[in-house]
Design a protein around this motif. Structure first.
Motif, PDB file in Angstrom:
ATOM      1  N   ASP A 166       0.870  -1.164   0.000  1.00  0.00           N
ATOM      2  CA  ASP A 166       0.000   0.000   0.000  1.00  0.00           C
ATOM      3  C   ASP A 166       0.920   1.230   0.000  1.00  0.00           C
ATOM      4  O   ASP A 166       2.139   1.096   0.160  1.00  0.00           O
TER       5      ASP A 166
ATOM      6  N   ASP B  20      -0.061   4.925   1.442  1.00  0.00           N
ATOM      7  CA  ASP B  20      -0.168   5.839   2.587  1.00  0.00           C
ATOM      8  C   ASP B  20      -0.024   5.115   3.932  1.00  0.00           C
ATOM      9  O   ASP B  20      -0.723   4.144   4.209  1.00  0.00           O
ATOM     10  N   GLU B  21       0.895   5.597   4.719  1.00  0.00           N
ATOM     11  CA  GLU B  21       1.212   5.048   6.048  1.00  0.00           C
ATOM     12  C   GLU B  21       1.763   3.618   5.945  1.00  0.00           C
ATOM     13  O   GLU B  21       1.777   2.863   6.912  1.00  0.00           O
ATOM     14  N   THR B  22       2.225   3.260   4.726  1.00  0.00           N
ATOM     15  CA  THR B  22       2.926   1.992   4.517  1.00  0.00           C
ATOM     16  C   THR B  22       4.313   2.284   3.971  1.00  0.00           C
ATOM     17  O   THR B  22       5.313   1.822   4.509  1.00  0.00           O
TER      18      THR B  22
ATOM     19  N   ASP C  44      -1.228  -0.891   5.964  1.00  0.00           N
ATOM     20  CA  ASP C  44      -1.654  -0.494   7.317  1.00  0.00           C
ATOM     21  C   ASP C  44      -3.137  -0.761   7.519  1.00  0.00           C
ATOM     22  O   ASP C  44      -3.677  -0.496   8.595  1.00  0.00           O
TER      23      ASP C  44
ATOM     24  N   ASP D 145      -5.601  -4.303   2.789  1.00  0.00           N
ATOM     25  CA  ASP D 145      -4.433  -4.309   1.899  1.00  0.00           C
ATOM     26  C   ASP D 145      -3.946  -5.736   1.664  1.00  0.00           C
ATOM     27  O   ASP D 145      -3.124  -5.980   0.769  1.00  0.00           O
TER      28      ASP D 145
HETATM   29 MG   LIG Z   1      -2.592   3.012   3.871  1.00  0.00          MG
END
Ligand SMILES: [Mg+2]
Length: 270
Positions: free
Chosen positions: A85, A87-89, A201, A205
């Motif tokens: 993924d 975002d935030e990964t 996250d 995912d």
């Molecule tokens: Mg994400």
């Protein structure tokens, strides 16, 4: 005159107390501070990516290994790939979340699109080293994201600026299409690649069953697939947002913040 001054002082004291209270109850404050300032968050993501590198070796050596439930048929000799993924990964958008806190605003797709355009998201600790090392081993890195198609080139710019591996011959950034469920996009990749690891996250995912599922269903699926976590499916912490939060109010994104907060409070267990 003294009385008026005294009343003014009392009023100002009360007002400043109220302001502090409302700032402290911003649901994002602790989450964003944890991600930006704690040693523990950095240690955790490094720990996760270090573990992912070990499992990447195992996955490369075992031709029958696949992480995707969408993968079937004769996949054993397909070239290897990892799906992450965004975002935030791999990308850290905590600065955008900090902007929301400081401006007293909530997430909107417009403000997030403007943030994406700046292409200045940082790196989730460990992600770049993991992706670079995997690419060196001949593993193709796919970025399956629910950012919109309009954000695809901004995302590419951001990833390129940070040095994440990108391919010239094939498109490895797959944004949201008609659905936020990533199953179809995983299935497309699975036709041409053996999928070694799924990293994100959000539980969706890794497996479509989690997407827009109730909190009860999400909890039960975690147990059903318990042997996958940390080996084939790698989950990063995101206390700021995600389906874990949306599931609390049944994905009713239009609810006012005050209602969401009320529901959240009702879900606390003492
Ligand atoms: Mg994400």
């Amino acid at each position: 005159m003294k009385k008026i001054t005294f009343l003014l002082v009392v009023f100002l004291a009360l007002f400043s107390c109220q302001k502090t209270d409302s700032e402290e109850t911003n649901p994002l404050l602790n989450a964003v501070l944890y991600m930006q300032q704690s040693a523990e968050y950095k240690a955790l993501t490094l720990q996760i990516y270090n573990n992912a590198a070990i499992h990447l070796e195992r996955a490369l050596a075992d031709k029958n290994w696949t992480a995707a439930t969408e993968q079937n048929g004769d996949y054993q000799n397909l070239p290897p790939a990892v799906i992450l993924d965004v975002d935030e990964t791999v990308l850290d958008n905590s600065a955008y979340e900090a902007q929301l806190i400081n401006s007293g605003r909530s997430y909107t797709s417009e403000s997030f699109a403007a943030w994406c355009k700046e292409a200045r998201a940082g790196i989730v600790p460990g992600a770049l080293k993991f992706c670079t090392a995997a690419r060196k081993k001949g593993v193709t890195i796919f970025y399956v994201t629910n950012r919109g198609n309009a954000q695809k080139e901004d995302t590419r710019k951001n990833l390129r600026r940070l040095g994440f591996p990108l391919e010239k011959e094939i498109e490895t950034i797959l944004p949201r299409t008609d659905s936020s469920d990533k199953g179809k996009r995983r299935a497309e990749i699975a036709k041409r690649f053996r999928i070694l690891l799924l990293i994100g996250d959000n539980a969706g995912d890794c497996f479509s069953g989690f997407t827009h599922a109730s909190q009860v269903k999400r909890d039960s699926l975690v147990r059903v697939y318990q042997s996958h976590w940390g080996s084939k499916w790698i989950i990063l912490p995101n206390p700021s947002y995600g389906d874990w939060e949306s599931a609390l109010f049944d994905y009713n994104y239009k609810l006012p913040q005050s209602e969401k907060l009320k529901i959240k409070r009702s879900r606390l267990v003492e």
